[in-house]
Scaffold this motif. Structure first.
Motif, PDB file in Angstrom:
ATOM      1  N   SER A  70       8.080  22.456 -42.228  1.00  8.81           N
ATOM      2  CA  SER A  70       8.365  21.504 -41.145  1.00  8.81           C
ATOM      3  C   SER A  70       7.383  21.686 -40.000  1.00  8.81           C
ATOM      4  CB  SER A  70       9.792  21.687 -40.631  1.00  8.81           C
ATOM      5  OG  SER A  70      10.718  21.235 -41.567  1.00  8.81           O
ATOM      6  N   VAL A  81      10.018  23.953 -34.078  1.00  5.41           N
ATOM      7  CA  VAL A  81      10.990  23.727 -35.145  1.00  5.41           C
ATOM      8  C   VAL A  81      12.045  24.828 -35.126  1.00  5.41           C
ATOM      9  CG1 VAL A  81      11.298  23.660 -37.662  1.00  5.41           C
ATOM     10  CG2 VAL A  81       9.320  22.553 -36.625  1.00  5.41           C
ATOM     11  N   THR A 134      16.106  21.089 -40.669  1.00  6.23           N
ATOM     12  CA  THR A 134      15.436  21.570 -39.467  1.00  6.23           C
ATOM     13  C   THR A 134      15.422  20.480 -38.416  1.00  6.23           C
ATOM     14  OG1 THR A 134      13.226  20.926 -40.248  1.00  6.23           O
ATOM     15  CG2 THR A 134      13.937  23.179 -40.747  1.00  6.23           C
ATOM     16  N   SER A 136      13.078  19.211 -34.920  1.00  6.72           N
ATOM     17  CA  SER A 136      11.881  19.332 -34.084  1.00  6.72           C
ATOM     18  C   SER A 136      12.289  19.005 -32.654  1.00  6.72           C
ATOM     19  CB  SER A 136      10.800  18.354 -34.554  1.00  6.72           C
ATOM     20  OG  SER A 136      10.436  18.623 -35.873  1.00  6.72           O
TER      21      SER A 136
END
Length: 141
Positions: A70, A81, A134, A136
């Motif tokens: 990611s 992340v 995940t 961001s």
């Protein structure tokens, strides 16, 4: 300027110094447009008491390669992340050698990402199937 695959992997592994990834000897070994592969040696350091790979070490490998994937595909100057959730289904045990984790995207959104991470042994036997979500988040000064 885009880094060569060799330079990218060298940089990725340098970033992992003095972290859990170094402790577990996790090494990024391959990547492509939509995947990242890491490996980890299976030694007594990552065994559970009965001498097989510990599920927690497997989950740490999966989260490491998934989060790093990611991280690779975002603007790291503006975002960082964090893992939201990980699941791991352990299918087979391993006593020695290496395990390989290949993270591929199921969903690659601007804010959230969902990755499929398959853990295999040196003979390409499926050891574990993991899912990692995940997020961001914008960096603040």
């Amino acid at each position: 300027m885009q880094l060569s695959k060799e330079d990218f992997l060298k940089k990725a592994n340098t970033i992992c110094k003095n972290t859990l990834m170094e402790t577990l000897e996790i090494e990024m070994i391959d990547y492509g447009r939509d995947y990242l592969v890491a490996r980890m040696p299976v030694t007594p350091k990552v065994h559970q008491p009965d001498g097989v790979l510990h599920g927690g070490a497997t989950a740490a490998l999966a989260e490491s390669v998934g989060s790093f994937a990611s991280h690779v595909f975002i603007d790291v100057e503006k975002y960082f992340v964090r893992g939201l959730e990980i699941t791991a289904n352990h299918l087979k045990s391993v006593k020695s050698g290496f395990v390989y984790a290949k993270a591929t995207f199921i969903h690659k959104g601007r804010t959230t990402q969902l990755l499929d991470i398959r853990i295999t042994d040196e003979k390409d036997n499926l050891i574990s199937v993991c899912r990692l979500s995940t997020i961001s988040l914008p960096k603040t000064s």
